[in-house]
Design an enzyme around this catalytic site. Structure first.
Site, PDB file in Angstrom:
ATOM      1  N   THR A 106       1.103  -1.335   0.176  1.00  0.00           N
ATOM      2  CA  THR A 106      -0.193   0.043   0.072  1.00  0.00           C
ATOM      3  C   THR A 106       0.856   1.444  -0.153  1.00  0.00           C
ATOM      4  OG1 THR A 106      -1.545  -1.499   1.283  1.00  0.00           O
ATOM      5  CG2 THR A 106      -1.582   1.256   1.552  1.00  0.00           C
ATOM      6  N   THR A 131       5.411  10.753   6.833  1.00  0.00           N
ATOM      7  CA  THR A 131       5.795  10.561   8.238  1.00  0.00           C
ATOM      8  C   THR A 131       6.685  11.413   8.981  1.00  0.00           C
ATOM      9  OG1 THR A 131       5.100   9.577  10.889  1.00  0.00           O
ATOM     10  CG2 THR A 131       5.674   9.033   8.422  1.00  0.00           C
ATOM     11  N   ASP A 132       7.158  11.730   9.989  1.00  0.00           N
ATOM     12  CA  ASP A 132       8.421  11.431  10.996  1.00  0.00           C
ATOM     13  C   ASP A 132       9.164  11.230  11.140  1.00  0.00           C
ATOM     14  OD1 ASP A 132       7.061  11.308  12.820  1.00  0.00           O
ATOM     15  OD2 ASP A 132       7.280  12.849  13.712  1.00  0.00           O
ATOM     16  N   GLU A 133       8.416   9.785  10.543  1.00  0.00           N
ATOM     17  CA  GLU A 133       8.820   8.203  11.337  1.00  0.00           C
ATOM     18  C   GLU A 133      10.139   8.150  10.159  1.00  0.00           C
ATOM     19  OE1 GLU A 133       7.059   5.312  12.902  1.00  0.00           O
ATOM     20  OE2 GLU A 133       5.435   6.838  13.595  1.00  0.00           O
ATOM     21  N   TYR A 155       7.006  -0.336   8.684  1.00  0.00           N
ATOM     22  CA  TYR A 155       6.429   1.137   8.362  1.00  0.00           C
ATOM     23  C   TYR A 155       6.558   2.042   7.507  1.00  0.00           C
ATOM     24  CZ  TYR A 155       3.388   5.045   9.399  1.00  0.00           C
ATOM     25  OH  TYR A 155       2.703   6.666   9.319  1.00  0.00           O
ATOM     26  N   ALA A 157      10.066   2.487   7.210  1.00  0.00           N
ATOM     27  CA  ALA A 157      10.800   2.213   5.540  1.00  0.00           C
ATOM     28  C   ALA A 157       9.555   1.723   4.478  1.00  0.00           C
ATOM     29  CB  ALA A 157      11.211   0.821   5.871  1.00  0.00           C
ATOM     30  N   LYS A 159       7.357   3.822   4.467  1.00  0.00           N
ATOM     31  CA  LYS A 159       6.846   5.266   3.940  1.00  0.00           C
ATOM     32  C   LYS A 159       7.886   6.049   3.764  1.00  0.00           C
ATOM     33  CE  LYS A 159       3.297   7.449   4.694  1.00  0.00           C
ATOM     34  NZ  LYS A 159       1.885   7.782   4.258  1.00  0.00           N
ATOM     35  N   ASN A 184       3.282  13.055  15.857  1.00  0.00           N
ATOM     36  CA  ASN A 184       2.066  12.290  15.643  1.00  0.00           C
ATOM     37  C   ASN A 184       0.500  12.469  16.125  1.00  0.00           C
ATOM     38  OD1 ASN A 184       4.523  10.463  16.643  1.00  0.00           O
ATOM     39  ND2 ASN A 184       2.695   9.280  18.178  1.00  0.00           N
ATOM     40  N   TYR A 212       5.656   0.782  27.122  1.00  0.00           N
ATOM     41  CA  TYR A 212       6.949   0.423  26.176  1.00  0.00           C
ATOM     42  C   TYR A 212       8.066   0.994  27.662  1.00  0.00           C
ATOM     43  CZ  TYR A 212       4.857  -1.138  21.958  1.00  0.00           C
ATOM     44  OH  TYR A 212       4.127  -2.126  21.086  1.00  0.00           O
ATOM     45  N   GLY A 280      13.252  -1.981  17.739  1.00  0.00           N
ATOM     46  CA  GLY A 280      13.267  -1.103  16.948  1.00  0.00           C
ATOM     47  C   GLY A 280      12.950   0.127  17.194  1.00  0.00           C
TER      48      GLY A 280
END
Length: 332
Positions: A106, A131-133, A155, A157, A159, A184, A212, A280
């Site tokens: 996708t 995204t900033d990710e 995810y 990667a 994007k 976020n 977490y 990660g």
């Protein structure tokens, strides 16, 4: 332009959390320059796509149920639209860790199919929402738009791959696409697997919430209304081939966020369950949005106010989220 004089806008992923907020704002007249827009929503209506998200503007958009990866569908659908804004994405990091294939499909192949359709149709304006990710993790300071991409989850990667595909179509073919990257998001209608709605709904139900690792991971929080306002500004004024950051209003550790959510619902720390850290897990995200602010952007929703309103929305809208959580739990 549509018969009413406004642009014809195709919103892919328009039944998801951020996409549906954009559609509600656009259809409700929040963006004056496009007040008469003719809106088409393309959505596959997977688990996170929900037509109930669009009930407040029912009758003010045209729905096409379909997959952003479907080249034949896009070849029929995209022509005639003045603007295409791509929200369509698989977006939950934990799900990408369990299985990355649908994310690659996708978030990369879907962007390629959409860019090709926009190229073939000669679409005048395209926005790729990201995204900033994609940048990975930053210890100090903030990324600007020239920062190298270094994604750490399947995810992010995927994007990043989609962003590179969009950039390639801009550079190679001249597709007039701009890319936005944001922190976020939070707000109403967010699928309850994400941290804020997950924590709020669990706490409302008297359940525990999972934190977490040491809780020291820092995220940049932005209300979905501010994010969509930034996207609209880029859609109206952004330059083709350029990237624009849409920064948030609060950088918080997950521990700090958890404390605020506990306070908001009157719960104690004994409701927090420490769990093994995500694989990660990026330590910190932070964006500089000077480039977008130069176009006149500024966020309007203070985090404290937006969070209180969001918590209240979930408390008052159990009928929206309870079936979603039950369906997810039944599927396990």
């Amino acid at each position: 332009m549509s018969a009413a004089g406004g642009p014809r806008v195709l919103v892919t992923g328009g039944a998801g959390f951020i996409g549906s907020h954009y559609v509600r704002e656009l259809a409700g007249g929040a963006y004056p320059a496009w007040a008469d827009a003719e809106i088409t929503v393309l959505d596959k209506l997977t688990y996170a796509g929900n037509l109930r998200n669009l009930e407040p503007v029912e009758g003010r958009y045209t729905l096409v149920r379909g997959d952003v990866c479907d080249a034949a569908l896009l070849a029929d659908l995209v022509p005639g639209h003045d603007v295409v804004i791509n929200f369509a994405a698989e977006s939950h990091v934990d799900r990408s860790i369990d299985s990355g294939a649908e994310f690659a499909r996708t978030n990369v192949l879907g962007v390629q199919a959409l860019m090709q359709a926009c190229l073939d149709a000669g679409t005048p304006r395209v926005v790729q929402v990201s995204t900033d990710e994609v940048y990975g993790s930053i210890g100090e300071g903030s990324w600007d738009e020239s920062a190298p991409l270094a994604p750490n989850s399947p995810y992010s990667a995927a994007k990043a791959g989609g962003d590179m595909m969009a950039r390639a179509y801009a550079r190679t073919h001249g597709v007039p696409v701009s890319i936005t990257r944001c922190g976020n998001n939070y707000g109403p209608y967010q699928y309850p697997e994400k941290v804020i709605p997950l924590f709020v709904t669990n706490l409302i139900d008297g359940r525990t919430v999972p934190l977490y690792g040491d809780g020291g991971n820092v995220r940049d929080w932005i209300h979905v209304a501010d994010h969509c306002r930034g996207i609209q500004l880029v859609a109206e004024q952004g330059l083709p081939g350029e990237v624009y950051h849409i920064a948030g209003t609060a950088e918080l550790t997950n521990l700090e966020l958890t404390g605020r959510l506990l306070d908001a619902v009157g719960a104690d720390w004994d409701r927090v369950e420490r769990v093994e850290d995500r694989k990660g897990h990026d330590r910190r995200y932070s964006l500089s949005d000077a480039k977008l602010r130069a176009l006149g952007y500024a966020p309007r929703v203070p985090f404290e106010e937006g969070l209180a309103e969001t918590v209240r929305w979930y408390a008052e809208n159990r009928a929206w989220w309870e079936p979603l959580k039950k369906r997810a739990e039944d599927a396990r």
